[in-house]
Design a protein around this motif. Structure first.
Motif, PDB file in Angstrom:
ATOM      1  N   GLY A   1      10.738   8.350   5.353  1.00 46.39           N
ATOM      2  CA  GLY A   1      10.554   7.397   6.442  1.00 46.39           C
ATOM      3  C   GLY A   1      11.083   6.017   6.083  1.00 46.39           C
ATOM      4  N   ASP A   2      10.643   5.053   6.839  1.00 48.81           N
ATOM      5  CA  ASP A   2      11.071   3.681   6.580  1.00 48.81           C
ATOM      6  C   ASP A   2      10.715   3.270   5.158  1.00 48.81           C
ATOM      7  N   GLY A   3      11.547   2.406   4.608  1.00 46.57           N
ATOM      8  CA  GLY A   3      11.284   1.888   3.282  1.00 46.57           C
ATOM      9  C   GLY A   3      10.452   0.618   3.352  1.00 46.57           C
ATOM     10  N   LEU A   4       9.990   0.206   2.207  1.00 44.59           N
ATOM     11  CA  LEU A   4       9.219  -1.026   2.087  1.00 44.59           C
ATOM     12  C   LEU A   4      10.094  -2.077   1.413  1.00 44.59           C
ATOM     13  N   ARG A   5      10.292  -3.176   2.097  1.00 42.91           N
ATOM     14  CA  ARG A   5      11.055  -4.288   1.516  1.00 42.91           C
ATOM     15  C   ARG A   5      10.093  -5.177   0.737  1.00 42.91           C
ATOM     16  N   PHE A   6      10.570  -5.708  -0.382  1.00 45.97           N
ATOM     17  CA  PHE A   6       9.742  -6.637  -1.144  1.00 45.97           C
ATOM     18  C   PHE A   6      10.646  -7.566  -1.955  1.00 45.97           C
ATOM     19  N   GLU A   7      10.053  -8.627  -2.456  1.00 49.56           N
ATOM     20  CA  GLU A   7      10.788  -9.574  -3.294  1.00 49.56           C
ATOM     21  C   GLU A   7      10.406  -9.363  -4.742  1.00 49.56           C
TER      22      GLU A   7
ATOM     23  N   CYS B   1      11.774  -0.004  -1.608  1.00 53.67           N
ATOM     24  CA  CYS B   1      11.440   1.314  -2.143  1.00 53.67           C
ATOM     25  C   CYS B   1      11.287   2.295  -0.987  1.00 53.67           C
ATOM     26  N   VAL B   2      11.547   3.556  -1.286  1.00 54.17           N
ATOM     27  CA  VAL B   2      11.415   4.649  -0.323  1.00 54.17           C
ATOM     28  C   VAL B   2      10.735   5.809  -1.041  1.00 54.17           C
ATOM     29  N   ARG B   3      10.256   6.744  -0.235  1.00 53.74           N
ATOM     30  CA  ARG B   3       9.717   7.976  -0.804  1.00 53.74           C
ATOM     31  C   ARG B   3      10.672   9.104  -0.405  1.00 53.74           C
ATOM     32  N   HIS B   4      11.186   9.801  -1.422  1.00 54.86           N
ATOM     33  CA  HIS B   4      12.155  10.867  -1.184  1.00 54.86           C
ATOM     34  C   HIS B   4      11.784  12.080  -2.029  1.00 54.86           C
TER      35      HIS B   4
ATOM     36  N   SER C   1       0.824  -1.200   0.000  1.00 55.63           N
ATOM     37  CA  SER C   1       0.000   0.000   0.000  1.00 55.63           C
ATOM     38  C   SER C   1       0.863   1.256   0.000  1.00 55.63           C
ATOM     39  N   SER C   2       0.393   2.292  -0.676  1.00 51.49           N
ATOM     40  CA  SER C   2       1.088   3.582  -0.675  1.00 51.49           C
ATOM     41  C   SER C   2       1.277   4.115   0.731  1.00 51.49           C
ATOM     42  N   GLU C   3       0.347   3.799   1.604  1.00 50.98           N
ATOM     43  CA  GLU C   3       0.405   4.304   2.978  1.00 50.98           C
ATOM     44  C   GLU C   3       1.627   3.786   3.727  1.00 50.98           C
ATOM     45  N   ALA C   4       2.237   2.719   3.206  1.00 49.27           N
ATOM     46  CA  ALA C   4       3.407   2.149   3.874  1.00 49.27           C
ATOM     47  C   ALA C   4       4.627   3.059   3.772  1.00 49.27           C
ATOM     48  N   LEU C   5       4.592   4.017   2.857  1.00 43.32           N
ATOM     49  CA  LEU C   5       5.768   4.857   2.618  1.00 43.32           C
ATOM     50  C   LEU C   5       5.502   6.319   2.931  1.00 43.32           C
ATOM     51  N   SER C   6       6.123   6.807   3.986  1.00 48.92           N
ATOM     52  CA  SER C   6       6.037   8.235   4.283  1.00 48.92           C
ATOM     53  C   SER C   6       7.298   8.910   3.766  1.00 48.92           C
TER      54      SER C   6
ATOM     55  N   PRO D   1      15.117  -3.828   9.552  1.00 49.01           N
ATOM     56  CA  PRO D   1      14.229  -3.959   8.401  1.00 49.01           C
ATOM     57  C   PRO D   1      13.511  -2.641   8.070  1.00 49.01           C
ATOM     58  N   GLY D   2      13.753  -2.144   6.876  1.00 53.75           N
ATOM     59  CA  GLY D   2      13.088  -0.924   6.423  1.00 53.75           C
ATOM     60  C   GLY D   2      13.830   0.360   6.711  1.00 53.75           C
ATOM     61  N   ARG D   3      14.927   0.302   7.463  1.00 48.78           N
ATOM     62  CA  ARG D   3      15.689   1.517   7.775  1.00 48.78           C
ATOM     63  C   ARG D   3      16.778   1.720   6.720  1.00 48.78           C
TER      64      ARG D   3
END
Ligand code: FES
Length: 126
Positions: free
Chosen positions: A22-28, A41-44, A14-19, A66-68
């Motif tokens: 802020g923390d990134g979203l890990r995925f495969e 992915c991160v939002r910058h 979800s888009s809400e996972a990325l501020s 995880p996510g930092r």
């Protein structure tokens, strides 16, 4: 976007996972002939950025927790192992043992509150 392209994208969260910053979203991410690879992915500065979660120095994951992925300034992505710092907007290493090398970018998009990533092709230099 063609129907073929549509099927190539994978929902990763979800888009809400990325501020912002802020923390990134890990995925495969599947990579033909190489199985699943870890990515993030991160939002910058309002833009989504995604890369393989693999340092350009030694192929280990970057995040110390995880996510930092950001350093304490929030300006750079940092590898927890030896401290290489990368520009979030293009993945270029600007400090540390792999200065001048880059993270492997991953195509990503955001649509209706959903994040999508596209698998790497064989030509990707991961
Ligand atoms: S493994 Fe990332 S800086 Fe050495």
């Amino acid at each position: 976007m063609s129907a073929a392209d549509e099927h190539a994208w994978i929902a990763i969260g979800s888009s809400e996972a990325l501020s912002e910053g802020g923390d990134g979203l890990r995925f495969e991410l599947p990579m033909p002939g190489r199985g699943m690879m870890q990515a993030f992915c991160v939002r910058h500065e309002g833009v989504l950025r995604a890369y393989l979660n693999q340092c350009a120095h030694v192929p280990v994951e970057l995040d110390w927790q995880p996510g930092r992925f950001f350093d304490t300034t929030g300006l750079y992505l940092i590898c927890a192992t030896h401290g290489a710092v990368y520009l979030p907007d293009n993945g270029l290493c600007v400090g540390g043992p792999c200065k001048g090398r880059s993270l492997v970018p991953v195509a990503i998009r955001e649509e209706a509150g959903q994040l999508w990533a596209r698998p790497l092709d064989r030509g990707s230099s991961a």
